[in-house]
Design an enzyme around this catalytic site. Structure first.
Site, PDB file in Angstrom:
ATOM      1  N   GLY A 136       0.828  -1.196   0.000  1.00  0.00           N
ATOM      2  CA  GLY A 136       0.000   0.000   0.000  1.00  0.00           C
ATOM      3  C   GLY A 136       0.867   1.253   0.000  1.00  0.00           C
ATOM      4  N   GLY A 159       7.954   0.681   9.906  1.00  0.00           N
ATOM      5  CA  GLY A 159       7.691   0.645   8.464  1.00  0.00           C
ATOM      6  C   GLY A 159       8.203   1.862   7.728  1.00  0.00           C
ATOM      7  CD  GLU A 160       4.885   5.535   7.670  1.00  0.00           C
ATOM      8  OE1 GLU A 160       4.853   6.459   6.868  1.00  0.00           O
ATOM      9  OE2 GLU A 160       3.944   5.272   8.438  1.00  0.00           O
TER      10      GLU A 160
END
Lengths: 165, 744
Positions: B244, B705-706
């Site tokens: 995503g 995740g980032e």
């Protein structure tokens, strides 16, 4: 299937099963597999031959199913991810992808595995650089590339060991 | 927490691996209605940037065998009007209602939908729709002087976008060295390999949606609102999502359109976006222009910091790329000004893309820090150490856990920072070699989450929560968390996620799912444990104070061991407990605390540049991260590899071009928008300090995740400067930026 006034009849073998199908001549092999045969393990990522997610084998060679018209597959022998292994009985390459975490979201994985299976039979040479090159038609946006190379190397080396034994 | 856990932190292979490697994992477009086959839908999109639709000519469609229906604004109120992008119950990427009227705001806006019996017919029919428009003046060019300029107060996290403290002008006077430069970052697209897809199936007034979404609960509430049905009657299923990176985060109009069309034709409808659709249907990272001023005294102490970001938004989406949020927080500096402005343009809408703000913002800030170090004659790592602070500069709070200095130390050691030479001085054969580094950071967020914990008569544990695994490894992480609490193996835990009917959890964004479920799982396990203990007492047992272990089909506590089949009455089959946490952390308006929560890291990159051709390669990147406790060493490392790969793309490849005359994206395909492929990626060295942050949640984890994508582009840009002496202040950096000036 309803649809176009012009239908073509093709016969093809998919994962060992023979199918005789009336198709719309515009149908790609990818849409035939997914929408008519419900073999949804093969994925559509771009439909333009740019991402590799739809890679399958036709007559033993890897092809991009989205760029292959189903009409040209009359008489062909097609192998998809569903013909490689099952969750209960994995192919060694599928095992290696899991062990080396060669995927994250998993969407490109069918294509990666089909590509790698074919690449292992192609004359690429043994080093990582060769495998990276051989696998560069399959985009993994999650970035599992080093793990994919590790998985392919494990299987390549064990096959080599088997041959040398 | 058992620090010597046999489960937490271990490199356990993904529990969903067998499904994903065999093609058996079903993504949105792989599902089929229980009966029959779905109709296929294809979007018709506007080809003008501003104006109104005056008519559709559908004459070519009527003769197409298999064509079913064309749906557009002419069908009347198919969809209830959505007034705000954030309605309280949901957050949408755009604040407009699809098919509400004849207005067109950007190229690619959904103006119609073709439904047909097969995909081939739907595609042909969509191409055959002739749209008549009345065009009006469009503002497309970034510098259009007539464009409205806004200064938004807050980002969607509640964080302030206009920040001022001390006196920047006074700080500039104190300085001995000042860097003032403008950095730009391009339009970028998420390009998950799975295009967004929706299968909408109505059964009376009940709607089931298989959707490629990062947030099933958000999606459910949005669709229920737009379809005017009770949210209880809508079920969103997303057991597998093919990536995503933000574009499936907030929910988008195509999902509503598919639901509306399925209701209109009274049959299930499958809408799969094309790759080209993905460029205009679900957001992008907008272009940014960032003017950064850094001033320092002779010791390298920052005396003034200014970071002015200009970006744009669409007419219907309110995303702001918050580049300066990091700057307001990271380095000790009493005189600071951070501003953000957006121009309102006839372009498709922006949306968060992996580390929104942080990724482009740190490219500018950390490039400027590198330039300042150069001017001061200081080592870039030393400059960062000099300005390190253990206080959150925005609010004076202490950090819950910050070990950034260790990240610098470990990273420098691992990359061999001591090898670094003066700019343009390191040659190896025909290559120019350079090293660069940057700080990485990302906020710690946590959202309210509920869970359901179940023990069945086989002694198998089940955990259910309406969150989703977009590739992060959440299935596995949840199994590990529950296994840890009951002293068992993850194989003994079944994980149910990706279903909005489960107890609610947050969308997969802001790197917050692990921290959010950690608190909920902890509470759910406590609740189940209490129920089971009470049951054991009812049965006449006397469980001790030892933790309750559930393993091998039995419940154990100290010497006591009772088979699960005996503990659970035959008439109920299972014992169920619910638990959770209503706490919010990291967002404005969250839990009152005297601490701030952030993850930190240091990224180091080595580049090699061909002296004749200017080709840039990244043979090695090192990332050292302080992200709290690592739950799964294998999946965590993979996320970091993925983030750093994203960083290579951002630094060297990715850019979407817009045609300023027509407002069209010029290269909406994976053939012309370059992302890293296997051959672009070389050695990654990833280390996580693995220091638990129990102030943040009971498992001590923060998100990851980032952060791995933050700082990567600056580290590479700084390495390019070190290799060549050429400072490139825009992304991506390509060989034609270097070719003319390469040192011979």
């Amino acid at each position: 299937m309803a649809a176009s006034a012009h239908q073509l009849r093709i016969d093809l073998t998919v994962n060992g099963t023979v199918h005789g199908i009336d198709i719309d001549p515009r149908t790609t092999l990818l849409d035939l597999l997914r929408e008519t045969l419900d073999l949804t393990g093969t994925k559509k990522g771009c439909n333009h031959g740019q991402c590799g997610a739809c890679t399958v084998h036709v007559n033993g060679k890897r092809v991009l199913a989205c760029l292959t018209l189903a009409a040209l597959c009359d008489g062909a022998d097609v192998r998809t991810i569903e013909g490689v292994g099952t969750p209960e009985k994995l192919h060694p390459l599928q095992d290696a992808f899991i062990a080396h975490d060669g995927f994250q979201c998993g969407y490109c994985t069918s294509g990666q595995i089909m590509s790698a299976l074919a690449a292992l039979e192609e004359p690429w040479g043994p080093d990582d650089a060769a495998i990276k090159e051989a696998m560069s038609g399959n985009i993994c946006r999650c970035g599992a590339y080093p793990n994919i190379v590790a998985a392919v190397q494990e299987v390549r080396k064990s096959a080599e060991g088997g041959r040398n034994a | 927490m058992n620090v010597n856990s046999t489960v937490i932190g271990k490199p356990i292979s993904r529990v969903d691996g067998r499904l994903k490697t065999t093609g058996a994992a079903r993504y949105a477009a792989d599902h089929r209605p229980v009966e029959g086959r779905p109709l296929h839908a294809v979007l018709v999109k506007s080809s003008i940037a501003s104006g109104r639709i005056t008519g559709f000519d559908l004459s070519a469609l009527q003769s197409m065998s298999g064509f079913v229906r064309f749906v557009s604004h002419l069908d009347g109120a198919l969809i209830r009007t959505i007034k705000n992008p954030v309605d309280g119950a949901f957050a949408a990427g755009e604040e407009y209602t699809p098919f509400e009227n004849d207005r067109v705001h950007f190229v690619g806006q959904h103006i119609g939908l073709v439904v047909a019996q097969t995909l081939e017919v739907a595609e042909a029919a969509a191409k055959a729709v002739v749209v008549d428009y009345e065009t009006s003046a469009a503002r497309i060019e970034f510098a259009d002087p007539t464009a409205e300029v806004r200064q938004p107060d807050l980002y969607n996290t509640g964080e302030e976008l206009q920040v001022s403290r001390g006196h920047v002008e006074a700080g500039l006077v104190e300085a001995v060295e000042i860097v003032k430069a403008t950095y730009t970052t391009p339009i970028e697209h998420h390009n998950p390999i799975e295009p967004s897809a929706t299968l909408a199936v109505w059964d009376g007034d009940h709607l089931t949606i298989y959707d490629a979404t990062q947030g099933s609960v958000n999606d459910k509430n949005y669709v229920a609102f737009g379809m005017s049905v009770d949210p209880k009657n809508v079920r969103v299923l997303n057991p597998f999502i093919g990536g995503g990176f933000g574009c499936k985060g907030f929910t988008w109009p195509h999902t509503l359109i598919a639901a509306a069309a399925a209701r209109a034709v009274e049959q299930p409808v499958l809408l799969v976006l094309s790759r080209k659709d993905m460029y205009t249907s679900c957001g992008h990272r907008p272009y940014t222009e960032q003017e950064v001023t850094l001033a320092a005294d002779a010791d390298g102490v920052l005396t003034a910091t200014r970071h002015r970001t200009q970006s744009y938004r669409s007419l219907v989406g309110d995303h702001v790329e918050p580049c300066g949020m990091t700057t307001a927080m990271l380095y000790q500096c009493d005189n600071l000004e951070v501003t953000h402005s957006v121009r309102v343009l006839n372009r498709p809408s922006g949306t968060p893309l992996r580390s929104p703000g942080e990724a482009p913002g740190t490219f500018a800030l950390e490039s400027a820090m590198d330039e300042l170090a150069e001017k001061l004659g200081m080592d870039p790592v030393d400059l960062r150490r000099r300005n390190h602070t253990d206080i959150d500069q925005r609010n004076g709070r202490k950090w819950s856990s910050k070990h950034l200095l260790e990240c610098y130390d470990r990273g420098a050691e691992k990359i061999g920072w001591g090898r670094r030479k003066a700019p343009g001085q390191w040659r190896d054969g025909n290559d120019l070699v350079g090293l660069g580094m940057a700080t990485a950071c990302y906020p710690g967020y946590r959202m309210p989450t509920q869970t359901r914990l179940t023990l069945d008569r086989d002694g198998t544990l089940h955990v259910g929560v309406a969150v989703q695994d977009i590739g992060t490894g959440l299935y596995t992480v949840l199994a590990q968390m529950v296994a840890e609490r009951f002293g068992t193996s993850p194989e003994n835990v079944r994980v149910l996620i990706g279903d909005s009917d489960l107890p609610p959890g947050p969308l997969a964004g802001g790197s917050m799912t692990t921290a959010s479920v950690a608190a909920a799982v902890d509470d759910g396990c406590r609740a189940l444990s209490e129920k089971l203990r009470a049951r054991l007492v009812d049965m006449g047992h006397t469980p001790g104070n030892e933790p309750l272990v559930i393993d091998g089909g039995a419940l154990r506590s100290g010497p006591l061991s009772v088979p699960a089949a005996e503990v659970i009455p035959t008439d109920v089959h299972e014992i169920v407990a619910e638990g959770g946490s209503d706490d919010t952390y990291g967002f404005t308006g969250g839990v009152e605390t005297d601490k701030s929560f952030y993850s930190f890291g240091a990224i180091f990159a080595e580049v090699r540049i061909d002296r004749d051709f200017g080709i840039i390669r990244v043979p090695k990147m090192t990332g050292v991260f302080d992200v709290g406790r690592v739950i799964n060493a294998k999946t965590a490392r993979s996320q970091m590899l993925g983030g750093m790969t994203f960083g290579i793309g951002m630094a060297l490849m990715e850019e979407t071009f817009i045609d300023d005359k027509t407002g069209r994206f010029v290269n909406p395909s994976l053939g012309e928008y370059y992302v890293p492929v296997n051959a672009d990626v070389n050695e990654f060295d990833v280390e996580m300090l693995d220091i638990p942050d129990y102030d943040f949640n009971p498992f001590g984890a923060r998100g990851l995740g980032e952060i791995s994508n933050v700082g990567a582009s600056a580290a590479i840009a700084n390495a390019v400067y070190n290799a060549t002496g050429i400072r490139v202040r825009h992304l991506p950096i390509r060989l034609d930026d270097l070719l003319e000036d390469l040192p011979r």
